[in-house]
Design a protein around this motif. Structure first.
Motif, PDB file in Angstrom:
ATOM      1  N   LEU A   1      -3.963   9.362   0.817  1.00  0.00           N
ATOM      2  CA  LEU A   1      -3.575   7.612   1.109  1.00  0.00           C
ATOM      3  C   LEU A   1      -2.729   8.155   1.816  1.00  0.00           C
ATOM      4  O   LEU A   1      -2.044   8.910   1.969  1.00  0.00           O
ATOM      5  CB  LEU A   1      -2.803   7.402   0.185  1.00  0.00           C
ATOM      6  N   GLU A   2      -2.948   7.594   3.187  1.00  0.00           N
ATOM      7  CA  GLU A   2      -2.239   7.488   4.342  1.00  0.00           C
ATOM      8  C   GLU A   2      -1.008   6.837   3.830  1.00  0.00           C
ATOM      9  O   GLU A   2      -0.960   6.164   3.078  1.00  0.00           O
ATOM     10  CB  GLU A   2      -2.692   6.720   5.616  1.00  0.00           C
ATOM     11  N   LEU A   3      -0.229   7.859   4.736  1.00  0.00           N
ATOM     12  CA  LEU A   3       1.580   7.164   3.341  1.00  0.00           C
ATOM     13  C   LEU A   3       2.327   6.135   4.217  1.00  0.00           C
ATOM     14  O   LEU A   3       2.235   5.871   3.533  1.00  0.00           O
ATOM     15  CB  LEU A   3       2.595   8.588   4.381  1.00  0.00           C
ATOM     16  N   TYR A   4       2.369   6.282   5.574  1.00  0.00           N
ATOM     17  CA  TYR A   4       2.996   4.781   6.925  1.00  0.00           C
ATOM     18  C   TYR A   4       2.714   3.440   6.503  1.00  0.00           C
ATOM     19  O   TYR A   4       3.359   2.393   6.351  1.00  0.00           O
ATOM     20  CB  TYR A   4       2.987   5.213   7.608  1.00  0.00           C
ATOM     21  N   PRO A   5       0.782   3.503   5.906  1.00  0.00           N
ATOM     22  CA  PRO A   5       1.139   2.522   5.563  1.00  0.00           C
ATOM     23  C   PRO A   5       1.813   1.754   4.844  1.00  0.00           C
ATOM     24  O   PRO A   5       1.666   0.163   5.051  1.00  0.00           O
ATOM     25  CB  PRO A   5      -1.125   1.783   5.802  1.00  0.00           C
ATOM     26  N   TYR A   6       1.082   2.308   3.773  1.00  0.00           N
ATOM     27  CA  TYR A   6       1.724   2.293   2.518  1.00  0.00           C
ATOM     28  C   TYR A   6       2.997   1.797   2.649  1.00  0.00           C
ATOM     29  O   TYR A   6       4.194   0.255   2.280  1.00  0.00           O
ATOM     30  CB  TYR A   6       1.881   2.481   1.239  1.00  0.00           C
ATOM     31  N   LEU A   7       3.947   3.099   2.927  1.00  0.00           N
ATOM     32  CA  LEU A   7       5.943   2.508   3.549  1.00  0.00           C
ATOM     33  C   LEU A   7       5.919   1.025   4.458  1.00  0.00           C
ATOM     34  O   LEU A   7       7.027   0.355   3.813  1.00  0.00           O
ATOM     35  CB  LEU A   7       6.216   3.553   3.744  1.00  0.00           C
TER      36      LEU A   7
ATOM     37  N   GLU B   1       1.164  13.038   6.971  1.00  0.00           N
ATOM     38  CA  GLU B   1       1.792  12.545   5.627  1.00  0.00           C
ATOM     39  C   GLU B   1       0.329  11.565   5.169  1.00  0.00           C
ATOM     40  O   GLU B   1      -0.067  10.999   5.633  1.00  0.00           O
ATOM     41  CB  GLU B   1       2.652  11.937   6.269  1.00  0.00           C
ATOM     42  N   THR B   2       0.138  12.339   3.712  1.00  0.00           N
ATOM     43  CA  THR B   2      -0.206  11.721   2.779  1.00  0.00           C
ATOM     44  C   THR B   2       0.671  11.677   1.525  1.00  0.00           C
ATOM     45  O   THR B   2       1.143  12.248   1.569  1.00  0.00           O
ATOM     46  CB  THR B   2      -2.172  12.032   2.410  1.00  0.00           C
ATOM     47  N   PHE B   3      -0.449  10.664   0.285  1.00  0.00           N
ATOM     48  CA  PHE B   3       0.371  10.690  -0.899  1.00  0.00           C
ATOM     49  C   PHE B   3      -0.351  10.544  -1.763  1.00  0.00           C
ATOM     50  O   PHE B   3      -1.695  10.094  -1.961  1.00  0.00           O
ATOM     51  CB  PHE B   3       1.471   9.712  -0.746  1.00  0.00           C
ATOM     52  N   LYS B   4      -0.635  10.753  -3.436  1.00  0.00           N
ATOM     53  CA  LYS B   4      -1.303  10.144  -4.128  1.00  0.00           C
ATOM     54  C   LYS B   4      -0.398   9.821  -5.424  1.00  0.00           C
ATOM     55  O   LYS B   4       0.586  10.139  -5.311  1.00  0.00           O
ATOM     56  CB  LYS B   4      -2.026  11.150  -5.082  1.00  0.00           C
TER      57      LYS B   4
END
Length: 363
Positions: A51-57, A300-303
């Motif tokens: 998942l793209e990081l910054y939209p969640y942040l 940057e991505t995350f899980k």
């Protein structure tokens, strides 16, 4: 209740007897513990979704991969846990305090992207515990008969964040190269001796490093008590499977309490350490100094992932001791009692030996 809620909360019944199917550790099957019927878990052929990081942040798009789950909060130790089984009698996976079913509540979470399924069964965890007890020094002899209650041994999925990024860093510093000089000195007897003394020549250095940082693992939960020991907190992430709620069936799942934003800050500290190591390798020489470093992270991505551990307690002389077993590789860590009399007699024996040595030396 919306459709995403049902995705996690749905229990699958056995087609033969109607009992709930639960995940069978070490396989990709769910099975019935009553009649033995098994079914394969459908694995997403597309693999994990980063998942793209910054939209969640920035709290954008957070609903796209979020859903509601039922949670139980332990008022004793603060753990938040979700149980993928029919509620009967429940106890906190960490402190064994009873949980009140009527206190269950709904809460949003970011849907896990991957799960490392349990590779060992609960019964094997008991055998690992028994072998561990047998190897303990200074443990009471009767500890082998410790009361290990199966109902207080729970398979727990721990929440972690993983972060991926393209890392680049520019640096300035110095490369140190060792050389040796011969020095003369006088020893305690006044005689002249020589010795080799290491010194360092420093040369200016600067450069740029870059690379991909994969699966930086950051803990996503923390309780007032019952923290998982670092000794067992190592998993082979190559065994991760795309998330399916079937892997959770029959186990407890802990919800993250460290938010994504805080986890990301921790991951940047890890990335900084990686960048520093890369810069030192790039500088070369025998030793290095870094005077400035400008690090950047991109793409940057995350899980949100779930990792397996068995948590339990055993009682000895009315006191409770905790132990933890890695659900993937069987590594164990725990608290244990000590035998006062074993230690006491060992000390006495040691003093006797020292006394005999002194007597023989004087004689």
């Amino acid at each position: 209740m919306n459709e995403t809620v049902k995705k996690t909360e749905l229990k699958k019944p056995c087609v033969n007897c109607g009992a709930e199917l639960k995940y069978k550790p070490g396989t990709i099957n769910i099975s019935c513990e009553y009649c033995g019927h098994e079914e394969s878990i459908k694995i997403d052929e597309n693999g994990f979704e980063e998942l793209e990081l910054y939209p969640y942040l920035q709290e954008m798009g957070a609903q796209k991969h979020s859903e509601e789950i039922s949670m139980l909060h332990c008022k004793n130790c603060g753990a938040n846990q979700h149980v993928e089984e029919n509620y009967k009698s429940l106890h906190c996976v960490y402190c064994s305090m009873p949980l009140v079913i009527e206190d269950a509540y709904k809460e949003d979470w970011i849907l896990p992207g991957a799960v490392l399924p349990f590779q060992i069964e609960k019964q094997k965890s008991f055998l690992i515990f028994q072998k561990w007890v047998a190897r303990l020094w200074w443990a009471p002899n009767k500890l082998k008969k410790a009361a290990l209650d199966p109902q207080f041994t729970k398979g727990l999925y721990l929440p972690y964040w993983t972060f991926d990024a393209q890392l680049s860093a520019s640096y300035t510093g110095q490369r140190g190269e060792y050389y040796y000089e011969t020095q003369r000195y006088r020893d305690s007897n006044g005689k002249t001796q020589t010795r080799q003394v290491r010194k360092t020549r420093w040369y200016p250095a600067s450069g740029h490093v870059s690379g991909f940082v994969d699966d930086t693992l950051i803990k996503a939960s923390q309780q007032r008590s019952g923290r998982i020991p670092n000794k067992i907190a190592h998993w082979n992430l190559k065994k991760l499977q795309p998330f399916s709620s079937s892997f959770l069936s029959g186990f407890v799942t802990e919800k993250y309490t460290i938010p994504l934003k805080e986890g990301h800050l921790h991951s940047k500290d890890v990335a900084k350490n990686i960048a520093t190591r890369w810069c030192r390798q790039d500088i070369g020489g025998d030793t290095q100094r870094i005077s400035s470093m400008n690090m950047k992270l991109a793409e940057e991505t995350f899980k949100h992932i779930l990792l397996p551990v068995y948590v339990s307690a055993y009682r000895y002389k009315g006191k409770e001791y905790n132990f933890y077993i890695n659900g993937e590789n069987g590594q164990i860590s725990g608290t244990r009692p000590y035998s006062f009399w074993k230690i006491f007699f060992a000390v006495i024996f040691g003093l006797i030996i020292i006394g005999l040595i002194v007597l023989l030396t004087q004689g």
